[in-house]
Scaffold this motif. Structure first.
Motif, mmCIF file in Angstrom:
data_model
loop_
_atom_site.group_PDB
_atom_site.id
_atom_site.type_symbol
_atom_site.label_atom_id
_atom_site.label_comp_id
_atom_site.label_asym_id
_atom_site.label_seq_id
_atom_site.Cartn_x
_atom_site.Cartn_y
_atom_site.Cartn_z
ATOM 1 N N LEU A 32 0.823 -1.202 0.000
ATOM 2 C CA LEU A 32 0.000 0.000 0.000
ATOM 3 C C LEU A 32 0.861 1.257 0.000
ATOM 4 C CD1 LEU A 32 -2.875 1.081 0.090
ATOM 5 C CD2 LEU A 32 -2.847 0.858 2.576
ATOM 6 N N LEU A 33 1.950 1.243 0.766
ATOM 7 C CA LEU A 33 2.867 2.380 0.792
ATOM 8 C C LEU A 33 3.553 2.563 -0.561
ATOM 9 C CD1 LEU A 33 4.472 1.768 4.305
ATOM 10 C CD2 LEU A 33 2.961 3.671 3.686
ATOM 11 N N ASP A 34 3.922 1.449 -1.207
ATOM 12 C CA ASP A 34 4.547 1.527 -2.531
ATOM 13 C C ASP A 34 3.628 2.237 -3.521
ATOM 14 O OD1 ASP A 34 6.669 0.115 -1.513
ATOM 15 O OD2 ASP A 34 6.095 -1.804 -2.408
ATOM 16 N N ALA A 36 1.061 4.195 -2.841
ATOM 17 C CA ALA A 36 0.827 5.589 -2.447
ATOM 18 C C ALA A 36 1.997 6.477 -2.847
ATOM 19 C CB ALA A 36 0.597 5.654 -0.937
ATOM 20 N N TYR A 37 3.202 5.949 -2.759
ATOM 21 C CA TYR A 37 4.388 6.703 -3.184
ATOM 22 C C TYR A 37 4.353 6.977 -4.687
ATOM 23 C CZ TYR A 37 9.312 7.594 -4.286
ATOM 24 O OH TYR A 37 10.485 8.129 -4.766
ATOM 25 N N GLU A 38 3.947 5.971 -5.457
ATOM 26 C CA GLU A 38 3.864 6.140 -6.905
ATOM 27 C C GLU A 38 2.853 7.211 -7.277
ATOM 28 O OE1 GLU A 38 5.660 4.802 -9.278
ATOM 29 O OE2 GLU A 38 6.905 3.674 -7.861
ATOM 30 N N GLU A 39 1.806 7.372 -6.479
ATOM 31 C CA GLU A 39 0.779 8.374 -6.752
ATOM 32 C C GLU A 39 1.151 9.764 -6.241
ATOM 33 O OE1 GLU A 39 -3.399 5.875 -6.923
ATOM 34 O OE2 GLU A 39 -2.958 7.113 -5.172
ATOM 35 N N GLY A 40 2.248 9.860 -5.505
ATOM 36 C CA GLY A 40 2.651 11.159 -4.980
ATOM 37 C C GLY A 40 2.061 11.513 -3.636
ATOM 38 N N GLN A 41 1.441 10.537 -2.955
ATOM 39 C CA GLN A 41 0.905 10.830 -1.631
ATOM 40 C C GLN A 41 2.021 10.969 -0.598
ATOM 41 O OE1 GLN A 41 -2.682 8.873 -0.146
ATOM 42 N NE2 GLN A 41 -2.803 7.660 -2.039
ATOM 43 N N LEU A 42 3.162 10.362 -0.855
ATOM 44 C CA LEU A 42 4.289 10.403 0.066
ATOM 45 C C LEU A 42 5.532 10.861 -0.669
ATOM 46 C CD1 LEU A 42 3.796 6.922 1.809
ATOM 47 C CD2 LEU A 42 3.144 9.152 2.743
ATOM 48 N N GLY A 43 6.350 11.668 0.028
ATOM 49 C CA GLY A 43 7.659 12.004 -0.505
ATOM 50 C C GLY A 43 8.615 10.854 -0.303
ATOM 51 N N ALA A 44 9.774 10.936 -0.944
ATOM 52 C CA ALA A 44 10.721 9.822 -0.909
ATOM 53 C C ALA A 44 11.184 9.515 0.513
ATOM 54 C CB ALA A 44 11.923 10.126 -1.804
ATOM 55 N N GLU A 45 11.556 10.548 1.270
ATOM 56 C CA GLU A 45 12.074 10.305 2.623
ATOM 57 C C GLU A 45 11.015 9.691 3.526
ATOM 58 O OE1 GLU A 45 14.034 12.769 6.397
ATOM 59 O OE2 GLU A 45 13.651 13.786 4.483
ATOM 60 N N PRO A 73 -4.879 3.814 -2.950
ATOM 61 C CA PRO A 73 -4.366 4.012 -4.305
ATOM 62 C C PRO A 73 -5.177 3.232 -5.334
ATOM 63 C CG PRO A 73 -2.585 3.519 -2.771
ATOM 64 C CD PRO A 73 -3.865 3.234 -2.070
ATOM 65 N N ALA A 74 -5.200 3.736 -6.547
ATOM 66 C CA ALA A 74 -5.951 3.087 -7.615
ATOM 67 C C ALA A 74 -5.451 1.666 -7.831
ATOM 68 C CB ALA A 74 -5.821 3.890 -8.911
ATOM 69 N N GLY A 75 -6.370 0.731 -7.882
ATOM 70 C CA GLY A 75 -6.014 -0.656 -8.144
ATOM 71 C C GLY A 75 -5.505 -1.419 -6.941
ATOM 72 N N VAL A 76 -5.438 -0.779 -5.773
ATOM 73 C CA VAL A 76 -4.951 -1.430 -4.563
ATOM 74 C C VAL A 76 -6.006 -1.269 -3.468
ATOM 75 C CG1 VAL A 76 -3.152 -1.500 -2.796
ATOM 76 C CG2 VAL A 76 -2.558 -0.958 -5.162
ATOM 77 N N ALA A 77 -6.389 -2.354 -2.855
ATOM 78 C CA ALA A 77 -7.384 -2.297 -1.788
ATOM 79 C C ALA A 77 -6.834 -1.548 -0.586
ATOM 80 C CB ALA A 77 -7.809 -3.711 -1.380
ATOM 81 N N GLY A 78 -7.685 -0.786 0.080
ATOM 82 C CA GLY A 78 -7.269 -0.070 1.273
ATOM 83 C C GLY A 78 -6.949 -1.018 2.417
ATOM 84 N N TRP A 79 -6.383 -0.467 3.472
ATOM 85 C CA TRP A 79 -5.992 -1.281 4.609
ATOM 86 C C TRP A 79 -7.222 -1.803 5.337
ATOM 87 C CZ3 TRP A 79 -2.014 -3.755 6.578
ATOM 88 C CH2 TRP A 79 -2.089 -4.195 7.899
#
Length: 361
Positions: A32-34, A36-45, A73-79
């Motif tokens: 899920l974090l991966d 979200a990162y691809e969508e820009g919800q999280l910065g790299a650090e 994220p699109a295509g990924v089920a939420g937690w």
């Protein structure tokens, strides 16, 4: 925003948050974090910080906190949290002060072994809890050792709990019925009839011992034999979950007739109910063991050591259940070695790979 501030406070659902996290739960959080990162919800650090903490999280609450502020994220089920042990599993059990038997300790050891295999416990935690199990004196002592696991050890049922309340007073009263009758000049005042006259002892017969074959259940042949015996015992091949170990299996059984009920069984050459029936979500799909392709399962087992990159590894156990997120039937083959290096592969009942989690990743 500080990366540390991303770990949200615990929700009121404290019991669920305190449950131990499995390797598969950590993988799902990192997936899920991966995304979200691809969508820009999280910065790299912040992404790397959360991902690292997800990889070492000990509880479901810690994992939940790392993804609670994300949009699915699109295509990924939420937690979604794994289902908590039903509170009804304590109904009808003995009080905590009742003394424990060796059989009760065995059930606790087995629950700890499963928790070690699926990543809920470290080797050191498993060793410590195993030693405490050996020293436990009461059922309360044992219950405390597995209460934070996703599947705690079952506790024995108190047969006295089945007495109806209105008749409970009768159970503690001593009823003495004196039968007074004159029979051949003998007055009967006994609580039981006089002993019968001895009869001649039966002639000893030579009996061949019954040997029940228990194949290695982590092999394709072992599973095929287990499935046949399961069908013969219950008349169908429906389960909620089955965990196969080399010498025994643990089954959560449900049926199409009662999809909101589940009962626990152990298999050790025969099937034994281990707890009272509890509740499940009736809309949750039911796994049919008949859909498992035995040849494909054998191929998956044979490839599992190479796929998981566990040097000198062997299959420790196999879990067949319904994925809590995708609600699809899933087979998970777990591999480990003497150094506690572990990995697992997931596949469909037809043998199609879903996910590989090799050692070191």
């Amino acid at each position: 925003m500080s990366s540390r501030s991303s770990e949200m406070p615990e929700t009121p659902n404290a019991a669920s948050g305190a449950m131990r996290a499995r390797d598969v739960d950590r993988v799902r959080a990192r997936t899920l974090l991966d995304a979200a990162y691809e969508e820009g919800q999280l910065g790299a650090e912040e992404y790397h910080d959360r991902s690292d903490r997800a990889g070492t999280a000990r509880t479901i609450g810690q994992l939940r906190g790392l993804v609670a502020d994300l949009q699915p994220p699109a295509g990924v089920a939420g937690w979604s949290d794994p289902p908590r042990p039903n509170p009804a599993h304590r109904i009808g059990r003995y009080p905590d002060h009742i003394r424990a038997r060796d059989e009760d300790r065995d059930l606790t050891w087995r629950a700890l072994d499963v928790a070690l295999a699926d990543g809920q416990l470290s080797t050191e935690e498993h060793r410590t809890l195993t030693e405490l199990t050996a020293e436990a004196k009461t059922l309360g002592d044992l219950a405390g050792l597995t209460e934070d696991l996703q599947k705690p050890a079952p506790a024995p049922i108190d047969p006295r709990s089945k007495i109806r309340p209105r008749a409970a007073w009768f159970a503690g009263a001593m009823v003495v019925v004196a039968i007074a009758a004159a029979v051949g000049g003998y007055r009967l005042t006994h609580r039981s009839s006089p002993p019968l006259a001895p009869v001649s002892a039966p002639v000893p017969q030579a009996v061949q011992p019954l040997v029940i074959e228990t194949p290695d259940l982590t092999t394709a042949a072992g599973f095929d034999k287990f499935r046949s015996l399961y069908r013969a015992k219950f008349g169908d091949t429906a389960v909620d979950q089955v965990s196969l170990f080399p010498e025994y299996a643990s089954i959560d059984r449900t049926t199409l007739a009662q999809p909101n009920r589940v009962a626990d069984y152990d298999y050790r050459g025969g099937f034994l109910a281990t707890s009272a029936m509890t509740t499940r979500e009736k809309d949750k799909p039911i796994l049919d063991l008949a859909t498992v392709n035995v040849a494909a399962l054998g191929d998956l087992i044979n490839r599992s050591v190479a796929l998981t990159k566990v040097e000198g590894g062997a299959v420790s156990h196999i879990i067949m259940d319904i994925d809590s997120i995708t609600e699809a039937p899933t087979i998970s083959v777990y591999v480990g070695n003497k150094f506690n290096e572990r990995g697992y592969v997931e596949a469909t009942p037809a043998g199609q790979l879903i996910r590989v989690s090799p050692f070191g990743d």
